[in-house]
Design an enzyme around this catalytic site. Structure first.
Site, short mmCIF file in Angstrom:
data_model
loop_
_atom_site.label_atom_id
_atom_site.label_comp_id
_atom_site.label_asym_id
_atom_site.label_seq_id
_atom_site.Cartn_x
_atom_site.Cartn_y
_atom_site.Cartn_z
N GLU A 363 -4.95 1.85 -6.72
CA GLU A 363 -3.88 1.21 -5.93
C GLU A 363 -3.75 1.87 -4.55
OE1 GLU A 363 -0.35 -0.28 -7.78
OE2 GLU A 363 -1.37 -0.43 -9.71
N1 COS Z 1 3.01 -5.99 3.88
C1 COS Z 1 2.81 -7.13 4.56
N2 COS Z 1 1.82 -7.29 5.45
C2 COS Z 1 0.99 -6.25 5.65
C3 COS Z 1 1.14 -5.03 4.98
C4 COS Z 1 2.21 -4.92 4.07
N3 COS Z 1 2.44 -3.80 3.38
N4 COS Z 1 0.18 -4.17 5.37
C5 COS Z 1 -0.55 -4.83 6.28
N5 COS Z 1 -0.06 -6.10 6.44
C6 COS Z 1 -0.53 -7.12 7.36
C7 COS Z 1 -0.45 -6.60 8.79
O1 COS Z 1 0.83 -6.82 9.34
C8 COS Z 1 -1.51 -7.42 9.46
O2 COS Z 1 -0.99 -8.70 9.70
P1 COS Z 1 -1.34 -9.50 11.07
O3 COS Z 1 -2.81 -9.77 11.03
O4 COS Z 1 -0.53 -10.74 10.96
O5 COS Z 1 -0.94 -8.59 12.19
C9 COS Z 1 -2.57 -7.57 8.37
O6 COS Z 1 -1.91 -7.37 7.13
C10 COS Z 1 -3.67 -6.56 8.53
O7 COS Z 1 -3.09 -5.27 8.55
P2 COS Z 1 -3.90 -3.99 8.98
O8 COS Z 1 -4.55 -4.25 10.30
O9 COS Z 1 -3.00 -2.81 8.86
O10 COS Z 1 -5.02 -3.98 7.84
P3 COS Z 1 -6.28 -3.05 7.65
O11 COS Z 1 -7.44 -3.93 7.39
O12 COS Z 1 -6.36 -2.03 8.73
O13 COS Z 1 -5.97 -2.35 6.25
C11 COS Z 1 -4.92 -0.85 4.70
C12 COS Z 1 -4.79 -1.75 5.95
C13 COS Z 1 -6.02 0.17 4.82
C14 COS Z 1 -3.57 -0.17 4.56
C15 COS Z 1 -5.17 -1.79 3.50
O14 COS Z 1 -6.44 -2.33 3.55
C16 COS Z 1 -5.00 -1.06 2.16
O15 COS Z 1 -3.88 -0.91 1.68
N6 COS Z 1 -6.13 -0.65 1.57
C17 COS Z 1 -6.09 -0.09 0.23
C18 COS Z 1 -6.23 -1.20 -0.74
C19 COS Z 1 -5.89 -0.75 -2.10
O16 COS Z 1 -4.81 -0.23 -2.35
N7 COS Z 1 -6.82 -1.00 -3.01
C20 COS Z 1 -6.60 -0.67 -4.37
C21 COS Z 1 -7.05 -1.77 -5.19
S1 COS Z 1 -5.86 -2.77 -5.76
S2 COS Z 1 -5.45 -1.98 -7.46
#
Ligand code: COS
Length: 387
Positions: A363
């Site tokens: 996660e």
């Molecule tokens: N809630 C709502 N929207 C979100 C958000 C959240 N918590 N986090 C990001 N977003 C949105 C952003 O606002 C952005 O939207 P816009 O394109 O409209 O501006 C979009 O999503 C992309 O956000 P960002 O540029 O921050 O995304 P990245 O590709 O840089 O990735 C991380 C962000 C690294 C934080 C994300 O990919 C992540 O959480 N990775 C880990 C995934 C994970 O937990 N995997 C485990 C498997 S699931 S069990």
């Protein structure tokens, strides 16, 4: 510490503890050894109404929230982190429907998930899209009244055992994260298959498999929310679920402290119980303090989520980050207190140490949690400076 639980919350906590001690603990080593899925425990949890805790009552749930899920997960994890994640993994798979499902989708799917008749799973990760979730390659192409899914999801908790899957796929790859969409899939759909069960270091009672889509036709009615919102669906689902991973870590850590304390009290060296030595006492004191701090944070964050807060990505990441680091430290120290015995499979703490490790990884790795926290801090500063 007294968290002033309501009567209902105390009842949930007590019942979860009782099930954990009486039903889970005796079979934990067996499921760890064999990797057999703990259906008998899932049935007990279903009969006790645990799968409905976080589902609204109009769909057959108890109408509680993340906090009650956390209370149950913590107690179950004290006895077995692997069995607890089979339970908590279903919540992860169900959250997208709770948060983004249409009335029709909720009416159709939630009652069977609330009763525990069916388990759910969440499909986001792929071989080349782990931390970089937006790099997913699974596609969903619109074809008349359906979408055709192709691709493979990897390391899916409850994969193959669950009947309901919330899956994120690219409907428009050119748009990056804005081109993802989320769908509800059912086991048995044509073109939807599973890979082999993974052989893991810890949480071995849980099933982890690939989800394989080969021209899998999914009715358009199974699209969650709208086309293009799948990445936000996934991120908001993770925000909602991360305190649950924290609770799993917290329970594992508490279980390890329980074991270490009782062992230190009974193990005699140099003519005295080792609990009388300051070196051991200080370890126990640090373990207990870190656990209580993690618990306070997880409880506060889950209550904040349940109270309808709009922004909680940062604190949700903090709860998962802190509790999982505490769990790794505490379980490692528990093995240390047990000495050579701690390294042996005849004693429970080596399993707890193996189970704890994944909570720093899944996660979202703890490095990703730190990125989320730091990103929010910097954005908060920038917006404060604007006003
Ligand atoms: N809630 C709502 N929207 C979100 C958000 C959240 N918590 N986090 C990001 N977003 C949105 C952003 O606002 C952005 O939207 P816009 O394109 O409209 O501006 C979009 O999503 C992309 O956000 P960002 O540029 O921050 O995304 P990245 O590709 O840089 O990735 C991380 C962000 C690294 C934080 C994300 O990919 C992540 O959480 N990775 C880990 C995934 C994970 O937990 N995997 C485990 C498997 S699931 S069990």
């Amino acid at each position: 510490m007294d968290y002033f639980l309501t009567e209902e919350q105390k009842m949930i906590q007590d019942l979860a503890w009782q099930i954990a001690q009486e039903k889970v603990k005796p079979v934990a080593a067996h499921h760890d050894e064999t990797g057999e899925f703990p259906w008998e425990i899932m049935k007990i949890l279903a009969d006790a109404g645990f799968f409905g805790l976080y589902i609204e009552d109009e769909y057959g749930g108890a109408g509680c929230g993340v906090f009650e899920l956390v209370l149950a997960t913590e107690q179950l994890s004290r006895a077995c982190g692997g069995i607890a994640v089979c339970y908590a993994g279903s919540a992860l798979g169900t959250f997208p429907i709770i948060l983004f499902g249409s009335e029709k989708q909720k009416e159709h799917y939630l009652p069977d998930l609330a009763s525990g008749k069916k388990l759910a799973a969440f499909g986001l990760t792929e071989a080349n899209a782990g931390s970089d979730a937006a790099a997913m390659e699974t596609t969903a192409v619109r074809d008349g009244d359906s979408y055709i899914l192709n691709g493979t999801k990897q390391w899916i908790t409850n994969g193959g055992e669950a009947e309901i899957y919330t899956v994120v796929a690219m409907t428009d790859r050119a748009k990056g994260s804005r081109g993802a969409s989320a769908f509800i899939l059912e086991r048995g759909m044509e073109g939807f298959d599973f890979g082999k069960k993974e052989n893991k270091m810890g949480i071995r009672a849980s099933a982890t498999r690939e989800l394989v889509f080969q021209d899998c036709r999914v009715p358009k009615e199974n699209l969650l929310d709208r086309e293009g919102s799948g990445f936000a669906v996934a991120m908001k689902t993770l925000d909602q679920a991360r305190p649950g991973v924290g609770a799993q870590a917290l329970g594992i850590a508490q279980g390890a402290l329980d074991e270490a304390l009782s062992y230190a009290h009974s193990r005699v060296q140099f003519g005295k119980p080792i609990s009388s030595f300051q070196a051991i006492q200080h370890m126990l004191a640090d373990m207990a303090t870190q656990i209580e701090a993690a618990r306070a944070l997880i409880y506060a964050v889950s209550k904040m989520i349940d109270s309808g807060a709009k922004r909680f990505s940062k604190v949700s990441a903090m709860a998962k980050l802190m509790a999982s680091d505490v769990a790794m430290k505490v379980t490692t120290d528990a093995v240390q207190i047990f000495g050579g015995y701690g390294y042996m499979k005849d004693y429970p703490v080596e399993k707890m140490m193996r189970d704890a490790k994944i909570t720093q990884i899944y996660e979202g790795t703890n490095q990703i949690q730190r990125n989320v926290i730091a990103g929010k801090l910097i954005r908060e500063l920038a917006s404060a400076q604007k006003t």
